[in-house]
Design an enzyme around this catalytic site. Structure first.
Site, mmCIF file in Angstrom:
data_model
loop_
_atom_site.group_PDB
_atom_site.id
_atom_site.type_symbol
_atom_site.label_atom_id
_atom_site.label_comp_id
_atom_site.label_asym_id
_atom_site.label_seq_id
_atom_site.Cartn_x
_atom_site.Cartn_y
_atom_site.Cartn_z
ATOM 1 N N LYS A 80 -6.178 76.724 -33.372
ATOM 2 C CA LYS A 80 -4.953 76.734 -34.174
ATOM 3 C C LYS A 80 -4.587 75.306 -34.609
ATOM 4 O O LYS A 80 -4.859 74.335 -33.892
ATOM 5 C CB LYS A 80 -3.835 77.360 -33.327
ATOM 6 C CG LYS A 80 -2.555 77.716 -34.057
ATOM 7 C CD LYS A 80 -1.631 78.449 -33.098
ATOM 8 C CE LYS A 80 -0.320 78.845 -33.745
ATOM 9 N NZ LYS A 80 0.532 79.618 -32.798
ATOM 10 N N SER A 158 2.686 83.509 -34.590
ATOM 11 C CA SER A 158 2.412 82.454 -35.553
ATOM 12 C C SER A 158 0.915 82.148 -35.713
ATOM 13 O O SER A 158 0.517 81.448 -36.636
ATOM 14 C CB SER A 158 3.143 81.166 -35.151
ATOM 15 O OG SER A 158 2.701 80.702 -33.883
ATOM 16 N N SER A 182 3.086 84.775 -30.039
ATOM 17 C CA SER A 182 2.270 84.305 -31.155
ATOM 18 C C SER A 182 0.768 84.474 -31.002
ATOM 19 O O SER A 182 0.027 84.284 -31.951
ATOM 20 C CB SER A 182 2.576 82.833 -31.449
ATOM 21 O OG SER A 182 3.834 82.708 -32.061
#
Length: 452
Positions: A80, A158, A182
């Site tokens: 990420k 997210s 997330s």
């Protein structure tokens, strides 16, 4: 959906038998990421083509000499965009940090992956600064959910690019963060498996924070065993030899408070079917009142740890570059400006009491059981067009997973929908430190649900 994806184990076996090479797997992942007809340009904020190819060559040489470093040796993995990678700018899905200095060192999590022989193929797109469960990003685009791509549905956030990198074969697995769901939310909405560990097990050093009290780092992958391998590597622990937990006599607490409120028809049907199959296999599913779940929103009414800690981190950037933020993100961060030191101390005390009360209610159960997300993935366009729709969906989608972050617990989301239907996640959750038990229960539940 995930049963069509290769697992870490199946690919490691293919490498061992010389039916594949790290170089070929890496080239295939990069080709998918670079395909102009695919989602790659929305999935990745940066691709590591040359470094990934070099790492793959090293892996193939090590394997040929009988020296693989771990079960993930030579496998393409994405990280990420909030993890530091030496030499890269950590943007966290934002335009605000686009001119920041490159990281001088790898995040601890990234370094552990590299030391285990992972091939890092790129940095994945995300909700700006990880502050939403939807995965919508106005700066770099929003990766489309693999289900119903014609409509264009949210991937969940997210860790949005993380999930789609796996679903679309741009990586075998992805590493994300989970502050209020997330990792589990995009796993659930994209038909994948995601694991949120007990937060303290995986170091946060070198990771751009959202909330130090709630942040945890975990994997999104094709199976429970994949998640268990990656979790151990991230935690700096030996890769465990897990045994599926016996389903007969398994005691599951299904919260009768909040978690089934507003569940849509598709989620309700998939969850009811999974529950019935568990009970038929001998598991005991008890509906348990957990009134504390209905008080969590009140305790966090001012924005909670996330708003307070995000504002503390962002306040100087906001003073200089507020106009560069996603308006729907900065509005939530700014709520932290109104939280006083006394409010924060009250929140610490309330959380401690809340955790103790919830732990007492589920004592004697092996895990909690609930839908990961109460609705299937909504269309991107509808949420982009309306603040009201955006924040309503965000609150609904974050609701169940965020309870486990506030509990300081661990949780696994695994697919429970029928083939061809909208992805639905089943969440198995435990209190702090029950990570191994949750993964072993997950192995058994996964085998049951996949055995059609």
């Amino acid at each position: 959906m995930t049963d069509t994806l290769p697992t870490l184990h199946s690919l490691a076996e293919a490498l061992r038998q010389n039916r594949a090479s790290s170089a070929s797997l890496t080239e295939a992942a990069l080709a998918r990421a670079l395909d102009p007809a695919g989602e790659g340009r929305r999935v990745f904020t940066e691709l590591y083509g040359a470094p990934a190819r070099a790492a793959a060559q090293t892996s193939d040489l090590l394997r040929a000499s009988g020296q693989p470093r771990s079960p993930i040796e030579g496998l393409p993995i994405s990280v990420k965009d909030l993890f530091d990678v030496a030499g890269s700018v950590t943007r966290a899905g934002s335009a605000v940090l686009s001119d920041a200095a490159p990281a001088s060192a790898n995040a601890v999590a990234v370094q552990r992956l590299l030391a285990a022989g992972a091939v890092i193929v790129g940095r994945t797109n995300m909700t700006e600064f990880a502050y939403s469960g939807l995965g919508i990003n106005p700066h770099y685009g929003t990766p489309r959910n693999p289900w119903d791509r014609a409509t264009g549905r949210i991937p969940g956030g997210s860790s949005s690019g993380a999930a789609v990198s796996v679903s679309d074969g741009m990586a075998v697995a992805a590493i994300g963060s989970d502050t209020g769901g997330s990792v589990r939310i995009p796993a659930a909405l994209c038909g994948l498996t995601g694991f949120k560990p007990t937060a303290r097990r995986v170091p946060l050093e070198g990771t751009l924070p959202l909330s130090a009290q709630l942040d945890s780092l975990g994997p999104i992958a094709a199976s429970v065993s994949c998640c268990a391998v990656l979790d151990a590597i991230l935690a700096g622990e030996p890769v465990p030899s897990l045994t599926p937990f016996p389903l007969r006599g398994l005691r599951l607490a299904l919260p009768a408070t909040l978690v089934l409120d507003g569940v849509d028809q598709q989620v309700a049907a998939a969850f009811a079917s999974a529950r019935a199959r568990l009970q038929a296999a001998g598991a005991l599913v008890d509906e348990v009142e957990i009134p504390e779940f209905s008080t969590a929103a009140t305790i966090n009414a001012k924005g909670g740890f996330t708003a307070a800690e995000a504002y503390a981190w962002h306040r100087k950037l906001i003073a200089e570059r507020a106009a560069s933020y996603d308006p729907r993100v900065i509005s939530r961060i700014r709520r932290g400006q109104e939280i006083s030191a006394a409010d924060l101390l009250d929140l610490f005390a309330a959380r401690k009491q809340w955790i103790a009360a919830v732990e007492q209610r589920v004592a004697g159960y092996d895990a909690m059981l609930m839908p990961t997300v109460p609705i299937v993935a909504p269309p991107i366009a509808a949420l982009e067009a309306s603040d009201e729709a955006y924040f309503a969906a965000n609150g609904m989608i974050l609701r169940n997973p965020a309870l486990i972050n506030f509990l300081d617990g661990c949780a696994l989301s695994l697919p429970c929908h029928a083939a061809g239907e909208a992805p639905v996640g089943l969440m198995l959750a435990g209190v702090a430190g029950q990570d191994r038990k949750i993964l072993e229960i997950g192995l058994a539940v996964e085998a049951l649900l996949r055995n059609n």
